[in-house]
Design an enzyme around this catalytic site. Structure first.
Site, PDB file in Angstrom:
ATOM      1  N   ARG A 250       0.820  -1.214   0.000  1.00  0.00           N
ATOM      2  CA  ARG A 250       0.000   0.000   0.000  1.00  0.00           C
ATOM      3  C   ARG A 250       0.859   1.272   0.000  1.00  0.00           C
ATOM      4  NH1 ARG A 250      -3.879   2.702   4.286  1.00  0.00           N
ATOM      5  NH2 ARG A 250      -5.303   3.783   2.872  1.00  0.00           N
TER       6      ARG A 250
ATOM      7  N   HIS B  53       0.553   4.417  -2.581  1.00  0.00           N
ATOM      8  CA  HIS B  53       0.409   5.824  -2.183  1.00  0.00           C
ATOM      9  C   HIS B  53       1.551   6.676  -2.715  1.00  0.00           C
ATOM     10  CE1 HIS B  53      -2.793   5.867   1.215  1.00  0.00           C
ATOM     11  NE2 HIS B  53      -3.063   4.940   0.339  1.00  0.00           N
ATOM     12  N   ASP B  54       2.757   6.126  -2.727  1.00  0.00           N
ATOM     13  CA  ASP B  54       3.897   6.868  -3.264  1.00  0.00           C
ATOM     14  C   ASP B  54       3.647   7.215  -4.726  1.00  0.00           C
ATOM     15  OD1 ASP B  54       6.391   8.056  -3.516  1.00  0.00           O
ATOM     16  OD2 ASP B  54       7.437   6.173  -3.908  1.00  0.00           O
TER      17      ASP B  54
ATOM     18  N   VAL C 230       0.573   9.730  -5.732  1.00  0.00           N
ATOM     19  CA  VAL C 230       0.692  11.123  -5.341  1.00  0.00           C
ATOM     20  C   VAL C 230       2.052  11.646  -5.789  1.00  0.00           C
ATOM     21  CG1 VAL C 230       0.554  12.748  -3.425  1.00  0.00           C
ATOM     22  CG2 VAL C 230      -0.724  10.592  -3.321  1.00  0.00           C
TER      23      VAL C 230
ATOM     24  N   ASP D 222       8.350   8.705  -6.279  1.00  0.00           N
ATOM     25  CA  ASP D 222       9.574   9.449  -5.969  1.00  0.00           C
ATOM     26  C   ASP D 222       9.914   9.380  -4.484  1.00  0.00           C
ATOM     27  OD1 ASP D 222       7.558  10.951  -4.911  1.00  0.00           O
ATOM     28  OD2 ASP D 222       8.290  12.880  -5.660  1.00  0.00           O
TER      29      ASP D 222
ATOM     30  N   SER E 250       8.210  10.320  -2.126  1.00  0.00           N
ATOM     31  CA  SER E 250       7.757  11.495  -1.361  1.00  0.00           C
ATOM     32  C   SER E 250       6.878  11.099  -0.182  1.00  0.00           C
ATOM     33  CB  SER E 250       7.034  12.482  -2.269  1.00  0.00           C
ATOM     34  OG  SER E 250       5.988  11.845  -2.961  1.00  0.00           O
TER      35      SER E 250
ATOM     36  N   ASN F 284      -8.678   6.757   6.395  1.00  0.00           N
ATOM     37  CA  ASN F 284      -8.537   5.945   5.195  1.00  0.00           C
ATOM     38  C   ASN F 284      -7.183   6.150   4.502  1.00  0.00           C
ATOM     39  OD1 ASN F 284      -9.381   8.479   4.500  1.00  0.00           O
ATOM     40  ND2 ASN F 284     -11.348   7.797   3.671  1.00  0.00           N
TER      41      ASN F 284
ATOM     42  N   HIS G 158      -6.188  -5.560  -2.739  1.00  0.00           N
ATOM     43  CA  HIS G 158      -6.983  -5.786  -1.524  1.00  0.00           C
ATOM     44  C   HIS G 158      -7.194  -7.268  -1.220  1.00  0.00           C
ATOM     45  CE1 HIS G 158      -8.714  -1.411  -1.728  1.00  0.00           C
ATOM     46  NE2 HIS G 158      -7.436  -1.452  -1.396  1.00  0.00           N
TER      47      HIS G 158
ATOM     48  N   SER H 250      -9.096 -15.444   2.196  1.00  0.00           N
ATOM     49  CA  SER H 250      -7.669 -15.755   2.414  1.00  0.00           C
ATOM     50  C   SER H 250      -6.926 -14.442   2.670  1.00  0.00           C
ATOM     51  CB  SER H 250      -7.092 -16.472   1.192  1.00  0.00           C
ATOM     52  OG  SER H 250      -7.346 -15.707   0.023  1.00  0.00           O
TER      53      SER H 250
ATOM     54  N   ASP I 246      -3.856 -13.931  -3.738  1.00  0.00           N
ATOM     55  CA  ASP I 246      -4.504 -14.838  -4.691  1.00  0.00           C
ATOM     56  C   ASP I 246      -5.680 -14.102  -5.331  1.00  0.00           C
ATOM     57  OD1 ASP I 246      -6.423 -14.675  -2.697  1.00  0.00           O
ATOM     58  OD2 ASP I 246      -6.089 -16.701  -1.937  1.00  0.00           O
TER      59      ASP I 246
HETATM   60  C1  HEM Z   1      -8.632   1.955  -6.314  1.00  0.00           C
HETATM   61  C2  HEM Z   1      -8.625   2.752  -5.296  1.00  0.00           C
HETATM   62  C3  HEM Z   1      -8.274   2.339  -3.904  1.00  0.00           C
HETATM   63  C4  HEM Z   1      -8.963   2.686  -2.787  1.00  0.00           C
HETATM   64  C5  HEM Z   1     -10.208   3.542  -2.715  1.00  0.00           C
HETATM   65  C6  HEM Z   1      -8.277   2.077  -1.669  1.00  0.00           C
HETATM   66  C7  HEM Z   1      -8.661   2.223  -0.359  1.00  0.00           C
HETATM   67  C8  HEM Z   1      -8.087   1.589   0.700  1.00  0.00           C
HETATM   68  C9  HEM Z   1      -8.483   1.740   2.072  1.00  0.00           C
HETATM   69  C10 HEM Z   1      -9.567   2.703   2.564  1.00  0.00           C
HETATM   70  C11 HEM Z   1      -7.741   0.905   2.817  1.00  0.00           C
HETATM   71  C12 HEM Z   1      -7.827   0.688   4.328  1.00  0.00           C
HETATM   72  C13 HEM Z   1      -7.200   1.817   5.119  1.00  0.00           C
HETATM   73  C14 HEM Z   1      -7.539   1.695   6.568  1.00  0.00           C
HETATM   74  O1  HEM Z   1      -8.697   1.972   6.917  1.00  0.00           O
HETATM   75  O2  HEM Z   1      -6.676   1.282   7.351  1.00  0.00           O
HETATM   76  C15 HEM Z   1      -6.861   0.208   1.933  1.00  0.00           C
HETATM   77  C16 HEM Z   1      -5.956  -0.756   2.324  1.00  0.00           C
HETATM   78  C17 HEM Z   1      -5.078  -1.370   1.457  1.00  0.00           C
HETATM   79  N1  HEM Z   1      -4.911  -1.090   0.122  1.00  0.00           N
HETATM   80 FE1  HEM Z   1      -6.090   0.084  -1.012  1.00  0.00          FE
HETATM   81  N2  HEM Z   1      -7.216   1.365  -2.129  1.00  0.00           N
HETATM   82  C18 HEM Z   1      -7.159   1.496  -3.478  1.00  0.00           C
HETATM   83  C19 HEM Z   1      -6.195   0.969  -4.316  1.00  0.00           C
HETATM   84  C20 HEM Z   1      -5.171   0.148  -3.900  1.00  0.00           C
HETATM   85  C21 HEM Z   1      -4.076  -0.301  -4.748  1.00  0.00           C
HETATM   86  C22 HEM Z   1      -3.869   0.119  -6.191  1.00  0.00           C
HETATM   87  C23 HEM Z   1      -3.300  -1.113  -3.991  1.00  0.00           C
HETATM   88  C24 HEM Z   1      -2.048  -1.855  -4.377  1.00  0.00           C
HETATM   89  C25 HEM Z   1      -1.889  -2.413  -5.555  1.00  0.00           C
HETATM   90  C26 HEM Z   1      -3.899  -1.175  -2.677  1.00  0.00           C
HETATM   91  C27 HEM Z   1      -3.432  -1.935  -1.642  1.00  0.00           C
HETATM   92  C28 HEM Z   1      -3.935  -1.913  -0.356  1.00  0.00           C
HETATM   93  C29 HEM Z   1      -3.462  -2.789   0.698  1.00  0.00           C
HETATM   94  C30 HEM Z   1      -2.410  -3.874   0.557  1.00  0.00           C
HETATM   95  C31 HEM Z   1      -4.164  -2.432   1.853  1.00  0.00           C
HETATM   96  C32 HEM Z   1      -3.989  -3.021   3.261  1.00  0.00           C
HETATM   97  C33 HEM Z   1      -2.950  -2.224   4.007  1.00  0.00           C
HETATM   98  C34 HEM Z   1      -2.576  -2.769   5.366  1.00  0.00           C
HETATM   99  O3  HEM Z   1      -2.997  -3.872   5.736  1.00  0.00           O
HETATM  100  O4  HEM Z   1      -1.848  -2.067   6.070  1.00  0.00           O
HETATM  101  N3  HEM Z   1      -5.010  -0.386  -2.654  1.00  0.00           N
HETATM  102  N4  HEM Z   1      -7.078   0.655   0.642  1.00  0.00           N
HETATM  103  C1  LIG Z   2     -11.940   9.121   3.719  1.00  0.00           C
HETATM  104  O1  LIG Z   2     -13.218   8.637   4.019  1.00  0.00           O
HETATM  105  C2  LIG Z   2     -14.166   9.658   4.228  1.00  0.00           C
HETATM  106  C3  LIG Z   2     -15.474   9.037   4.625  1.00  0.00           C
HETATM  107  O2  LIG Z   2     -15.399   7.668   4.693  1.00  0.00           O
HETATM  108  C4  LIG Z   2     -14.316  10.482   2.969  1.00  0.00           C
HETATM  109  O3  LIG Z   2     -15.197  11.566   3.222  1.00  0.00           O
HETATM  110  C5  LIG Z   2     -12.971  11.025   2.563  1.00  0.00           C
HETATM  111  O4  LIG Z   2     -13.092  11.677   1.334  1.00  0.00           O
HETATM  112  C6  LIG Z   2     -11.976   9.915   2.437  1.00  0.00           C
HETATM  113  N1  LIG Z   2     -10.717  10.473   2.090  1.00  0.00           N
HETATM  114  C7  LIG Z   2      -9.791   9.791   1.448  1.00  0.00           C
HETATM  115  C8  LIG Z   2      -8.601  10.536   1.063  1.00  0.00           C
HETATM  116  O5  LIG Z   2      -9.890   8.612   1.182  1.00  0.00           O
END
Ligand code: HEM
Ligand SMILES: *[C@@H]1O[C@H](CO)[C@@H](O)[C@H](O)[C@H]1NC(C)=O
Ligand SMILES: *[C@@H]1O[C@H](CO)[C@@H](O)[C@H](O)[C@H]1NC(C)=O
Ligand SMILES: *[C@@H]1O[C@H](CO)[C@@H](O)[C@H](O)[C@H]1NC(C)=O
Ligand SMILES: *[C@@H]1O[C@H](CO)[C@@H](O)[C@H](O)[C@H]1NC(C)=O
Ligand SMILES: *[C@@H]1O[C@H](CO)[C@@H](O)[C@H](O)[C@H]1NC(C)=O
Ligand SMILES: *[C@@H]1O[C@H](CO)[C@@H](O)[C@H](O)[C@H]1NC(C)=O
Length: 355
Positions: free
Chosen positions: A73, A77-78, A81, A85, A87, A105, A206, A255, A260
């Site tokens: 993750r 994020h890197d 945004v 790089d 950042s 989030n 995810h 899982s 997977d």
């Molecule tokens: C498409 C838009 C995406 C949205 C809206 C999104 C949103 C989120 C959110 C809200 C969480 C949980 C944060 C929390 O409440 O702790 C999360 C976790 C995660 N995301 Fe995404 N995500 C997206 C794309 C991605 C991408 C592209 C990847 C990687 C290829 C990714 C990998 C992960 C992983 C691995 C976690 C778990 C992190 C952990 O267990 O610490 N996500 N994501």
């Molecule tokens: C985070 O979640 C809140 C509500 O669930 C939403 O209003 C906000 O836009 C979200 N921001 C990002 C950066 O995901």
């Protein structure tokens, strides 16, 4: 060259044990890449960089496989945004290591930042300050996928570290919220040239990791999202008794620690956690892609690798741009500001390679 081939052979052999059905390590080495990046960037300056990172991460994940999700993750994020790089690693970035009031989030695992700087230290000890934090993060994300059971793939290298972190607004603009539906996610990612297949494949990240309640309780309270399986919703209500509950739960119930294609099976059973996940199966533009990944893991792995290669090259800094950070969480002190002599700078570089 012989060394590189030997190393590839090692990867292929180890993938026989861990991911018996998939390895495109060879095939993707010929894919087109951003100018300034290279498949063999550190071949002479730091030939062991990949083995150092993989060996250390194997140890880290043996203790806690959850760290793999945190690293994957962090790379996402890197890259989203301001480009890949490094950042996001800087103190002061909106979801960075020292940011206490980032939206929930955005919350990245504190340990993920520590793991990256620890890898940086190990790599710089071996090779001097030649490998960027952004490259280390890209490799760590690849190893997180592979060591969790996913595909292995080569990563083009040569990224340099940015000098500035993104503002909070820029960060929020570039990371869509989990409350977005598929159309919103599709148009957000289209601005980075991702097509619907990329969107569905990348969302497959995810398949590992966890989320805080606050990222999905909008689907439970005040009214339950009709697109959520009722038993699944009731279980989530137990974990998150109120909208402000601070608990966490897994992203992929089938899982949670394995990379997977079960995430897509979850979606077909209306057990996706976020609106942004579940709506990929509701929306006719992406539904067929979800189904194709749910029934064919090889296809998912193939598309995921292609999309990760794309993501990993978003607005990269190469050549003389940016810098190679000596500490992933702070930019290098600008020597010119202190009127340091060229000699002193050279001595400092020496010191780093001795380190
Ligand atoms: C498409 C838009 C995406 C949205 C809206 C999104 C949103 C989120 C959110 C809200 C969480 C949980 C944060 C929390 O409440 O702790 C999360 C976790 C995660 N995301 Fe995404 N995500 C997206 C794309 C991605 C991408 C592209 C990847 C990687 C290829 C990714 C990998 C992960 C992983 C691995 C976690 C778990 C992190 C952990 O267990 O610490 N996500 N994501
Ligand atoms: C985070 O979640 C809140 C509500 O669930 C939403 O209003 C906000 O836009 C979200 N921001 C990002 C950066 O995901
Ligand atoms: C950041 O975004 C908010 C809300 O969209 C806006 O009110 C504020 O002026 C922005 N700040 C900067 C520095 O652009
Ligand atoms: C979740 O948090 C609540 C308190 O808000 C607690 O009572 C409950 O046991 C927690 N549930 C789980 C599954 O951790
Ligand atoms: C959640 O909100 C309720 C009432 O609004 C409050 O009593 C409770 O302390 C809050 N819990 C947390 C974990 O913030
Ligand atoms: C699954 O996808 C792979 C990769 O695209 C393809 O070669 C294979 O034929 C597919 N398998 C089935 C059963 O469709
Ligand atoms: C890197 O910089 C941070 C922030 O200034 C500091 O806390 C940390 O100890 C530094 N790490 C190393 C290895 O010097």
């Amino acid at each position: 060259m012989a060394k590189a081939r030997c190393f590839t052979a090692f990867l292929l052999i180890s993938s026989l044990f861990l991911a018996p059905y998939f390895s495109i390590s060879e095939a993707d080495s010929s894919a087109p890449i951003e100018s300034g990046l290279s498949w063999t960037f550190y071949e002479s300056s730091c030939p062991k960089v990949e083995s150092i990172i993989r060996k250390q991460l194997k140890k880290v994940f043996k203790k806690d496989i959850g760290q793999a999700a945190g690293l994957l993750r962090l790379h996402f994020h890197d890259c989203f945004v301001q480009g890949c790089d490094g950042s996001v690693l800087l103190d002061g970035s909106a979801s960075g290591p020292s940011e206490q009031d980032a939206p929930p989030n955005l919350s990245l695992r504190a340990t993920a930042f520590e793991i990256i700087d620890d890898l940086r230290e190990r790599v710089h000890k071996e090779c001097g300050r030649v490998v960027s934090c952004s490259d280390i993060l890209a490799l760590a994300a690849r190893d997180s996928v592979y060591l969790s059971g996913g595909p292995d793939y080569d990563v083009p290298l040569g990224r340099r570290d940015g000098l500035t972190f993104a503002t909070r607004n820029v960060t929020l603009q570039n990371l869509p919220p989990p409350t977005d539906n598929a159309d919103a996610i599709l148009s957000s990612l289209a601005t980075k040239k991702f097509d619907p297949t990329d969107v569905v494949a990348l969302s497959g990240g995810h398949t590992i990791g966890i989320s805080h309640c606050s990222s999905f309780t909008n689907r439970l309270y005040p009214t339950q999202d009709p697109n959520m399986d009722k038993t699944f919703a009731n279980n989530l209500k137990g974990i998150c008794p109120a909208a402000n509950s601070t608990n966490t739960t897994v992203l992929d119930i089938r899982s949670p620690d394995k990379f997977d294609n079960k995430y897509y099976v979850d979606l077909m059973n209306r057990q996706g956690l976020f609106t942004s996940d579940q709506d990929l199966y509701t929306n006719s533009k992406t539904r067929g892609i979800v189904t194709s990944f749910a029934v064919n893991e090889t296809l998912f792995f193939e598309k995921f690798v292609l999309s990760m290669l794309k993501m990993g090259q978003l607005s990269v800094l190469t050549g003389k741009k940016g810098e190679i950070r000596a500490n992933c969480s702070i930019r290098n002190p600008d020597n010119k500001l202190y009127l340091a002599s060229v000699v002193e700078e050279e001595v400092e570089e020496e010191a780093w390679s001795e380190f």
